[in-house]
Design a protein around this motif. Structure first.
Motif, PDB file in Angstrom:
ATOM      1  N   VAL A 123     -10.964  72.008  70.574  1.00  0.00           N
ATOM      2  CA  VAL A 123     -10.181  72.293  69.384  1.00  0.00           C
ATOM      3  C   VAL A 123     -10.357  73.776  69.075  1.00  0.00           C
ATOM      4  O   VAL A 123     -11.429  74.346  69.275  1.00  0.00           O
ATOM      5  CB  VAL A 123     -10.615  71.424  68.179  1.00  0.00           C
ATOM      6  CG1 VAL A 123     -12.071  71.666  67.807  1.00  0.00           C
ATOM      7  CG2 VAL A 123      -9.719  71.673  66.961  1.00  0.00           C
ATOM      8  N   ILE A 124      -9.281  74.412  68.612  1.00  0.00           N
ATOM      9  CA  ILE A 124      -9.357  75.832  68.278  1.00  0.00           C
ATOM     10  C   ILE A 124      -9.144  76.009  66.773  1.00  0.00           C
ATOM     11  O   ILE A 124      -8.900  75.044  66.049  1.00  0.00           O
ATOM     12  CB  ILE A 124      -8.348  76.673  69.087  1.00  0.00           C
ATOM     13  CG1 ILE A 124      -6.906  76.288  68.752  1.00  0.00           C
ATOM     14  CG2 ILE A 124      -8.604  76.505  70.580  1.00  0.00           C
ATOM     15  CD1 ILE A 124      -5.867  77.173  69.436  1.00  0.00           C
ATOM     16  N   LYS A 125      -9.239  77.238  66.326  1.00  0.00           N
ATOM     17  CA  LYS A 125      -9.230  77.549  64.889  1.00  0.00           C
ATOM     18  C   LYS A 125      -8.049  76.939  64.150  1.00  0.00           C
ATOM     19  O   LYS A 125      -8.189  76.465  63.012  1.00  0.00           O
ATOM     20  CB  LYS A 125      -9.251  79.060  64.693  1.00  0.00           C
ATOM     21  CG  LYS A 125      -9.315  79.514  63.249  1.00  0.00           C
ATOM     22  CD  LYS A 125      -9.440  81.026  63.153  1.00  0.00           C
ATOM     23  CE  LYS A 125      -9.534  81.496  61.713  1.00  0.00           C
ATOM     24  NZ  LYS A 125      -9.748  82.954  61.602  1.00  0.00           N
ATOM     25  N   ASN A 126      -6.875  76.911  64.770  1.00  0.00           N
ATOM     26  CA  ASN A 126      -5.680  76.422  64.072  1.00  0.00           C
ATOM     27  C   ASN A 126      -5.564  74.904  64.062  1.00  0.00           C
ATOM     28  O   ASN A 126      -4.598  74.351  63.546  1.00  0.00           O
ATOM     29  CB  ASN A 126      -4.416  77.046  64.668  1.00  0.00           C
ATOM     30  CG  ASN A 126      -4.122  76.582  66.087  1.00  0.00           C
ATOM     31  OD1 ASN A 126      -4.782  75.692  66.628  1.00  0.00           O
ATOM     32  ND2 ASN A 126      -3.121  77.194  66.710  1.00  0.00           N
ATOM     33  N   GLY A 127      -6.543  74.196  64.664  1.00  0.00           N
ATOM     34  CA  GLY A 127      -6.543  72.743  64.615  1.00  0.00           C
ATOM     35  C   GLY A 127      -5.770  72.053  65.708  1.00  0.00           C
ATOM     36  O   GLY A 127      -5.574  70.829  65.658  1.00  0.00           O
ATOM     37  N   ARG A 131     -13.437  78.354  69.202  1.00  0.00           N
ATOM     38  CA  ARG A 131     -13.237  77.149  70.002  1.00  0.00           C
ATOM     39  C   ARG A 131     -14.472  76.249  69.930  1.00  0.00           C
ATOM     40  O   ARG A 131     -15.606  76.704  69.896  1.00  0.00           O
ATOM     41  CB  ARG A 131     -12.952  77.527  71.458  1.00  0.00           C
ATOM     42  CG  ARG A 131     -11.768  78.460  71.610  1.00  0.00           C
ATOM     43  CD  ARG A 131     -11.400  78.716  73.061  1.00  0.00           C
ATOM     44  NE  ARG A 131     -12.438  79.344  73.837  1.00  0.00           N
ATOM     45  CZ  ARG A 131     -12.671  80.659  73.871  1.00  0.00           C
ATOM     46  NH1 ARG A 131     -11.951  81.475  73.110  1.00  0.00           N
ATOM     47  NH2 ARG A 131     -13.613  81.165  74.629  1.00  0.00           N
ATOM     48  N   SER A 132     -14.232  74.933  69.941  1.00  0.00           N
ATOM     49  CA  SER A 132     -15.309  73.948  69.974  1.00  0.00           C
ATOM     50  C   SER A 132     -14.969  72.895  71.005  1.00  0.00           C
ATOM     51  O   SER A 132     -13.784  72.599  71.236  1.00  0.00           O
ATOM     52  CB  SER A 132     -15.494  73.309  68.588  1.00  0.00           C
ATOM     53  OG  SER A 132     -16.577  72.393  68.595  1.00  0.00           O
ATOM     54  N   TYR A 133     -15.995  72.298  71.617  1.00  0.00           N
ATOM     55  CA  TYR A 133     -15.790  71.465  72.804  1.00  0.00           C
ATOM     56  C   TYR A 133     -16.485  70.111  72.675  1.00  0.00           C
ATOM     57  O   TYR A 133     -17.570  70.014  72.095  1.00  0.00           O
ATOM     58  CB  TYR A 133     -16.339  72.175  74.039  1.00  0.00           C
ATOM     59  CG  TYR A 133     -15.875  73.595  74.219  1.00  0.00           C
ATOM     60  CD1 TYR A 133     -14.750  73.897  74.979  1.00  0.00           C
ATOM     61  CD2 TYR A 133     -16.561  74.652  73.620  1.00  0.00           C
ATOM     62  CE1 TYR A 133     -14.330  75.211  75.145  1.00  0.00           C
ATOM     63  CE2 TYR A 133     -16.148  75.972  73.780  1.00  0.00           C
ATOM     64  CZ  TYR A 133     -15.033  76.245  74.536  1.00  0.00           C
ATOM     65  OH  TYR A 133     -14.633  77.545  74.694  1.00  0.00           O
ATOM     66  N   ALA A 134     -15.861  69.086  73.244  1.00  0.00           N
ATOM     67  CA  ALA A 134     -16.463  67.751  73.297  1.00  0.00           C
ATOM     68  C   ALA A 134     -16.299  67.199  74.708  1.00  0.00           C
ATOM     69  O   ALA A 134     -15.185  67.171  75.245  1.00  0.00           O
ATOM     70  CB  ALA A 134     -15.804  66.816  72.295  1.00  0.00           C
ATOM     71  N   LYS A 135     -17.404  66.761  75.285  1.00  0.00           N
ATOM     72  CA  LYS A 135     -17.353  66.185  76.631  1.00  0.00           C
ATOM     73  C   LYS A 135     -16.936  64.727  76.548  1.00  0.00           C
ATOM     74  O   LYS A 135     -17.502  63.942  75.782  1.00  0.00           O
ATOM     75  CB  LYS A 135     -18.704  66.315  77.323  1.00  0.00           C
ATOM     76  CG  LYS A 135     -18.648  66.050  78.824  1.00  0.00           C
ATOM     77  CD  LYS A 135     -19.962  66.414  79.496  1.00  0.00           C
ATOM     78  CE  LYS A 135     -19.869  66.226  81.007  1.00  0.00           C
ATOM     79  NZ  LYS A 135     -21.152  66.605  81.672  1.00  0.00           N
ATOM     80  N   PRO A 164     -20.397  81.958  69.408  1.00  0.00           N
ATOM     81  CA  PRO A 164     -20.539  81.206  70.653  1.00  0.00           C
ATOM     82  C   PRO A 164     -20.708  79.704  70.412  1.00  0.00           C
ATOM     83  O   PRO A 164     -21.188  79.279  69.370  1.00  0.00           O
ATOM     84  CB  PRO A 164     -21.821  81.795  71.257  1.00  0.00           C
ATOM     85  CG  PRO A 164     -22.632  82.192  70.061  1.00  0.00           C
ATOM     86  CD  PRO A 164     -21.627  82.693  69.053  1.00  0.00           C
ATOM     87  N   GLU A 165     -20.285  78.918  71.396  1.00  0.00           N
ATOM     88  CA  GLU A 165     -20.623  77.487  71.459  1.00  0.00           C
ATOM     89  C   GLU A 165     -20.816  77.119  72.915  1.00  0.00           C
ATOM     90  O   GLU A 165     -19.963  77.397  73.761  1.00  0.00           O
ATOM     91  CB  GLU A 165     -19.548  76.595  70.841  1.00  0.00           C
ATOM     92  CG  GLU A 165     -19.943  75.107  70.939  1.00  0.00           C
ATOM     93  CD  GLU A 165     -19.011  74.184  70.174  1.00  0.00           C
ATOM     94  OE1 GLU A 165     -18.648  74.534  69.029  1.00  0.00           O
ATOM     95  OE2 GLU A 165     -18.663  73.117  70.712  1.00  0.00           O
ATOM     96  N   ILE A 166     -21.950  76.483  73.199  1.00  0.00           N
ATOM     97  CA  ILE A 166     -22.265  76.091  74.570  1.00  0.00           C
ATOM     98  C   ILE A 166     -21.860  74.641  74.798  1.00  0.00           C
ATOM     99  O   ILE A 166     -21.939  73.799  73.893  1.00  0.00           O
ATOM    100  CB  ILE A 166     -23.763  76.305  74.875  1.00  0.00           C
ATOM    101  CG1 ILE A 166     -24.041  76.087  76.366  1.00  0.00           C
ATOM    102  CG2 ILE A 166     -24.644  75.407  74.012  1.00  0.00           C
ATOM    103  CD1 ILE A 166     -25.429  76.527  76.801  1.00  0.00           C
TER     104      ILE A 166
END
Length: 464
Positions: free
Chosen positions: A220-224, A207-211, A156-158
């Motif tokens: 950004v997802i695993k494949n870049g 998945r990772s997120y930036a506001k 998870p990532e919040i």
């Protein structure tokens, strides 16, 4: 009767044969080919001449000891003794992934996942993991205690959406969980993901997120590949056709575990080569065009306590960042495991936990319009616990293009002056070697305790 019996036996034999063949097929599918040797060849050599503070790994600080270092705990000798109050761990569950956010009341909230430690398949119980909400009232380092089980999910990532709601992205088809506050209530929510090529299947894991400044969300997802959502809730559209990862030497590698964030100056990205167990750090002005910094973001032997003792986890994965109100990274947290995943069996002496490490935090600096032709002014902001006028050793100033500063080839300031509690340094612009792809200035300067301070600012005035 005998004819019927014969037919019945024949059918049974055929079915048995089919089952045996199916079983053999399944077994064959589970046998993975050996990993080619080239995957373990050095893929990147850290360049000579890097100064302290040049590579991201230099920013990882020794960990304060909150309780005694305990020897009576699970784990190999390489992770013992250790502070059991760091992050989250216990004897009942294995923990993995997740990131920390701080609420306005100062409480630190960790959203991670877990599964029973005694699961018969050991570490691979992660396939049945659940997302949990844990809190620490003792600061970012922990200990964290679970206060809520949110639901099934892994890695998870919040993040916070434009409307102020909170979403937790997870690996599974659930997509995300959504809630009006950090304390829930959480409900499954499935955003739409729109790839550039509709016919192409995209692996949306990790998945990772930036506001962004306008409230939109970059992903950004695993494949870049980079994706964007105008509100962070309804739809994410793919922006880049290919991976933005720096891939040194073009040797085979397995890149994963990206984490992306944004501060007042730029976007940041870390990703991991999981086979070589080393990670890279990149920066970007817009989240689409990326520049790699020299050296490593982290390797394996980088965690040590303030007393100098090392804690050598076999593998560090799912790196995440805790941010302050300016978007600066203050801590890293990792999923850490003491042996390879295959060696972690159910109900044994091995497991995984979430580890939290403090970072050297970037100072806040900004470019000012200088009254002196051919010179630039850089303001270094004072903040709680930091006085640039009193705390810095100005004889150690190293300023300019990051490509020069990282190798100790930046310039010294021409003059300095105190403006209230802040400090302004003036530099001769003609001596700064900026290239077309430089979008920030960087400064490295020692404080009077001998520790390295660092900061970035944009190369253009904010009004431009």
């Amino acid at each position: 009767m005998s004819s019927l019996f014969s037919k019945s036996c024949l059918v049974s034999l055929i079915l048995a044969s089919i089952n045996i063949e199916a079983s053999e097929v399944k077994k064959k599918k589970r046998v993975r080919p050996p990993i080619p040797k080239e995957y373990y060849q050095p893929n990147y050599i850290k360049p000579d001449g890097l100064v302290k503070g040049a590579q991201f790994q230099d920013l990882i600080l020794p960990v304060p000891i909150q309780a005694k270092l305990e020897v009576n705990a699970w784990g190999t000798a390489e992770v013992l003794p250790r502070d059991l109050t760091n992050g989250i761990e216990d004897e009942v569950y294995s923990y993995w992934g997740g990131n920390i956010v701080q609420s306005q009341d100062g409480v630190n909230h960790l959203f991670c996942c877990r599964w029973p430690e005694d699961y018969r398949r050991g570490h691979f119980g992660y396939q049945s993991s659940e997302v949990v909400h844990a809190v620490s009232e003792n600061g970012p380092l922990g200990p964290y205690k679970v206060v809520d089980v949110i639901g099934p999910g892994h890695n998870p990532e919040i993040y916070q959406a434009k409307d102020g709601s909170w979403l937790i992205g997870v690996l599974e088809d659930i997509g995300t969980y959504k809630a009006p506050s950090l304390n829930g209530p959480w409900k499954p929510h499935m955003p739409t993901f729109t790839p550039l090529h509709a016919s192409k299947n995209v692996n949306l894991r990790n998945r990772s997120y930036a506001k962004c400044d306008d409230g939109s969300v970059l992903m950004v997802i695993k494949n870049g590949t980079i994706w964007h959502s105008s509100d962070g809730v309804k739809e994410f559209k793919q922006l880049t056709g290919g991976s933005v990862y720096f891939k040194p030497n073009h040797l085979p590698a397995k890149y994963e575990d990206p984490v992306i964030w944004k501060d007042e100056v730029q976007f940041h990205l870390i990703y991991n080569d999981c086979l070589r167990r080393e990670a890279y750090y990149m920066r970007s002005p817009d989240g689409v065009n990326w520049h790699v910094d020299p050296g490593f973001a982290y390797t394996t032997d980088f965690m040590k306590y303030e007393n100098g003792q090392l804690e050598k986890w076999y593998k560090w994965e799912r790196v995440k960042v805790r941010l302050d109100e300016y978007g600066r990274a203050t801590h890293l947290n990792f999923a850490a495991i003491d042996v390879s995943k295959k060696e972690d069996k159910g109900n044994d002496k091995h497991s995984s936990k979430n580890v939290v490490l403090p970072l050297s935090v970037s100072r806040r600096i900004s470019l000012l319009e200088s009254t002196k032709a051919g010179y630039i002014d850089i303001k270094i902001n004072a903040e709680s616990g930091f006085s640039p006028n009193d705390d810095l050793d100005l004889s150690s100033v190293n300023f300019g293009s990051p490509k020069d500063v990282d190798f100790g080839k930046g310039i010294q300031h021409h003059s300095s002056r105190k403006v209230g509690v802040d400090l302004i340094l003036t530099f001769d612009a003609k001596k700064i070697n900026l290239s077309q792809d430089d979008f920030v200035y960087k400064i490295l300067v020692a404080n009077k305790n001998g520790q390295q301070e660092f900061a970035y600012c944009k190369t253009k005035l904010s009004s431009e």
